[in-house]
Design a protein around this motif. Structure first.
Motif, PDB file in Angstrom:
ATOM      1  N   ASN A   1     103.270   8.983  38.210  1.00  0.00           N
ATOM      2  CA  ASN A   1     101.873   8.750  37.848  1.00  0.00           C
ATOM      3  C   ASN A   1     101.319  10.009  37.199  1.00  0.00           C
ATOM      4  O   ASN A   1     101.554  11.116  37.682  1.00  0.00           O
ATOM      5  CB  ASN A   1     101.034   8.415  39.092  1.00  0.00           C
ATOM      6  N   ARG A   2     100.576   9.822  36.123  1.00  0.00           N
ATOM      7  CA  ARG A   2     100.003  10.957  35.400  1.00  0.00           C
ATOM      8  C   ARG A   2      98.595  11.270  35.922  1.00  0.00           C
ATOM      9  O   ARG A   2      97.783  10.372  36.102  1.00  0.00           O
ATOM     10  CB  ARG A   2      99.965  10.656  33.911  1.00  0.00           C
ATOM     11  N   TRP A   3      98.357  12.548  36.158  1.00  0.00           N
ATOM     12  CA  TRP A   3      97.100  13.060  36.670  1.00  0.00           C
ATOM     13  C   TRP A   3      96.592  14.159  35.739  1.00  0.00           C
ATOM     14  O   TRP A   3      97.380  14.865  35.133  1.00  0.00           O
ATOM     15  CB  TRP A   3      97.314  13.730  38.019  1.00  0.00           C
ATOM     16  N   ASP A   4      95.293  14.334  35.687  1.00  0.00           N
ATOM     17  CA  ASP A   4      94.694  15.531  35.098  1.00  0.00           C
ATOM     18  C   ASP A   4      94.276  16.456  36.225  1.00  0.00           C
ATOM     19  O   ASP A   4      93.614  16.014  37.184  1.00  0.00           O
ATOM     20  CB  ASP A   4      93.422  15.190  34.318  1.00  0.00           C
ATOM     21  N   LEU A   5      94.649  17.725  36.119  1.00  0.00           N
ATOM     22  CA  LEU A   5      93.983  18.767  36.891  1.00  0.00           C
ATOM     23  C   LEU A   5      92.886  19.248  35.974  1.00  0.00           C
ATOM     24  O   LEU A   5      93.168  19.667  34.834  1.00  0.00           O
ATOM     25  CB  LEU A   5      94.938  19.900  37.247  1.00  0.00           C
ATOM     26  N   LEU A   6      91.648  19.192  36.410  1.00  0.00           N
ATOM     27  CA  LEU A   6      90.523  19.381  35.516  1.00  0.00           C
ATOM     28  C   LEU A   6      89.435  20.228  36.151  1.00  0.00           C
ATOM     29  O   LEU A   6      88.980  19.955  37.258  1.00  0.00           O
ATOM     30  CB  LEU A   6      89.941  18.001  35.142  1.00  0.00           C
TER      31      LEU A   6
ATOM     32  N   HIS B   1      96.137  25.620  39.559  1.00  0.00           N
ATOM     33  CA  HIS B   1      97.299  25.385  38.706  1.00  0.00           C
ATOM     34  C   HIS B   1      98.470  26.245  39.191  1.00  0.00           C
ATOM     35  O   HIS B   1      99.593  25.752  39.355  1.00  0.00           O
ATOM     36  CB  HIS B   1      96.959  25.682  37.246  1.00  0.00           C
ATOM     37  N   ALA B   2      98.227  27.514  39.427  1.00  0.00           N
ATOM     38  CA  ALA B   2      99.292  28.418  39.889  1.00  0.00           C
ATOM     39  C   ALA B   2      99.839  27.986  41.246  1.00  0.00           C
ATOM     40  O   ALA B   2     101.058  27.995  41.464  1.00  0.00           O
ATOM     41  CB  ALA B   2      98.768  29.851  39.958  1.00  0.00           C
ATOM     42  N   ARG B   3      98.978  27.588  42.158  1.00  0.00           N
ATOM     43  CA  ARG B   3      99.424  27.146  43.488  1.00  0.00           C
ATOM     44  C   ARG B   3     100.279  25.893  43.384  1.00  0.00           C
ATOM     45  O   ARG B   3     101.319  25.770  44.030  1.00  0.00           O
ATOM     46  CB  ARG B   3      98.216  26.879  44.396  1.00  0.00           C
ATOM     47  N   MET B   4      99.858  24.968  42.536  1.00  0.00           N
ATOM     48  CA  MET B   4     100.598  23.720  42.387  1.00  0.00           C
ATOM     49  C   MET B   4     101.956  23.963  41.732  1.00  0.00           C
ATOM     50  O   MET B   4     102.970  23.388  42.148  1.00  0.00           O
ATOM     51  CB  MET B   4      99.765  22.707  41.600  1.00  0.00           C
ATOM     52  N   VAL B   5     102.010  24.817  40.714  1.00  0.00           N
ATOM     53  CA  VAL B   5     103.288  25.153  40.083  1.00  0.00           C
ATOM     54  C   VAL B   5     104.217  25.775  41.111  1.00  0.00           C
ATOM     55  O   VAL B   5     105.395  25.413  41.205  1.00  0.00           O
ATOM     56  CB  VAL B   5     103.076  26.078  38.860  1.00  0.00           C
ATOM     57  N   ALA B   6     103.699  26.701  41.915  1.00  0.00           N
ATOM     58  CA  ALA B   6     104.515  27.353  42.947  1.00  0.00           C
ATOM     59  C   ALA B   6     105.022  26.349  43.984  1.00  0.00           C
ATOM     60  O   ALA B   6     106.103  26.528  44.560  1.00  0.00           O
ATOM     61  CB  ALA B   6     103.711  28.462  43.628  1.00  0.00           C
ATOM     62  N   ALA B   7     104.265  25.274  44.214  1.00  0.00           N
ATOM     63  CA  ALA B   7     104.657  24.243  45.180  1.00  0.00           C
ATOM     64  C   ALA B   7     105.612  23.220  44.570  1.00  0.00           C
ATOM     65  O   ALA B   7     106.037  22.286  45.252  1.00  0.00           O
ATOM     66  CB  ALA B   7     103.416  23.548  45.738  1.00  0.00           C
ATOM     67  N   GLY B   8     105.936  23.377  43.291  1.00  0.00           N
ATOM     68  CA  GLY B   8     106.892  22.478  42.658  1.00  0.00           C
ATOM     69  C   GLY B   8     106.298  21.293  41.923  1.00  0.00           C
ATOM     70  O   GLY B   8     107.027  20.401  41.489  1.00  0.00           O
ATOM     71  N   VAL B   9     104.984  21.260  41.774  1.00  0.00           N
ATOM     72  CA  VAL B   9     104.350  20.171  41.024  1.00  0.00           C
ATOM     73  C   VAL B   9     104.723  20.345  39.549  1.00  0.00           C
ATOM     74  O   VAL B   9     104.659  21.445  39.005  1.00  0.00           O
ATOM     75  CB  VAL B   9     102.823  20.181  41.216  1.00  0.00           C
TER      76      VAL B   9
END
Length: 131
Positions: free
Chosen positions: A120-125, A89-97
């Motif tokens: 498109n909606r995704w779950d990170l799970l 989650h932290a890596r993706m937020v930092a990448a702009g997701v």
């Protein structure tokens, strides 16, 4: 049948989709092969995955273009599993997701909904069984 190999996902352009899925989500580019009709066979998958991957399919008709970003009618349609929710989650937020909700902890695991560059909606799970 052994497994589901590819899931096609309509995209506007190949290179912007590759940038998002590889750069933003951390997927690996498995194949990018030109085809005789001018299209490309572009396959990405989560790093380390060996079975299911995404075929990034450029929308080629008006009908397909209208479906880019809304292939599942606005509901979550893709589920990206992780063994380390907080790290990814932290890596993706930092990448702009862009996450459209705060992470939450449910009976089945840790989850947060994000959208790809098309909407498109995704779950990170992270399922409870791997926590």
């Amino acid at each position: 049948m052994a497994h589901l190999g590819l899931v096609a996902l309509l995209v506007r352009e190949y290179d912007e989709a590759i940038d998002f899925y590889v750069g933003g989500l951390g997927f690996e580019l498995v194949e990018d092969t030109p085809r005789p009709d001018g299209s490309r066979w572009v396959v990405v998958r989560p790093a380390g995955a060996r079975e299911t991957a995404l075929l990034l399919a450029r929308a080629s008709t008006v009908e397909q273009q209208a479906r880019v970003g809304d292939q599942t009618g606005g509901r979550v349609g893709l589920f990206l599993y992780t063994e380390n929710f907080a790290r990814d989650h932290a890596r993706m937020v930092a990448a702009g997701v862009r996450f459209v909700e705060e992470p939450r902890h449910e009976a089945y695991g840790s989850v947060a909904v994000f959208i790809d560059l098309y909407g498109n909606r995704w779950d990170l799970l992270q399922p409870r069984s791997t926590e």
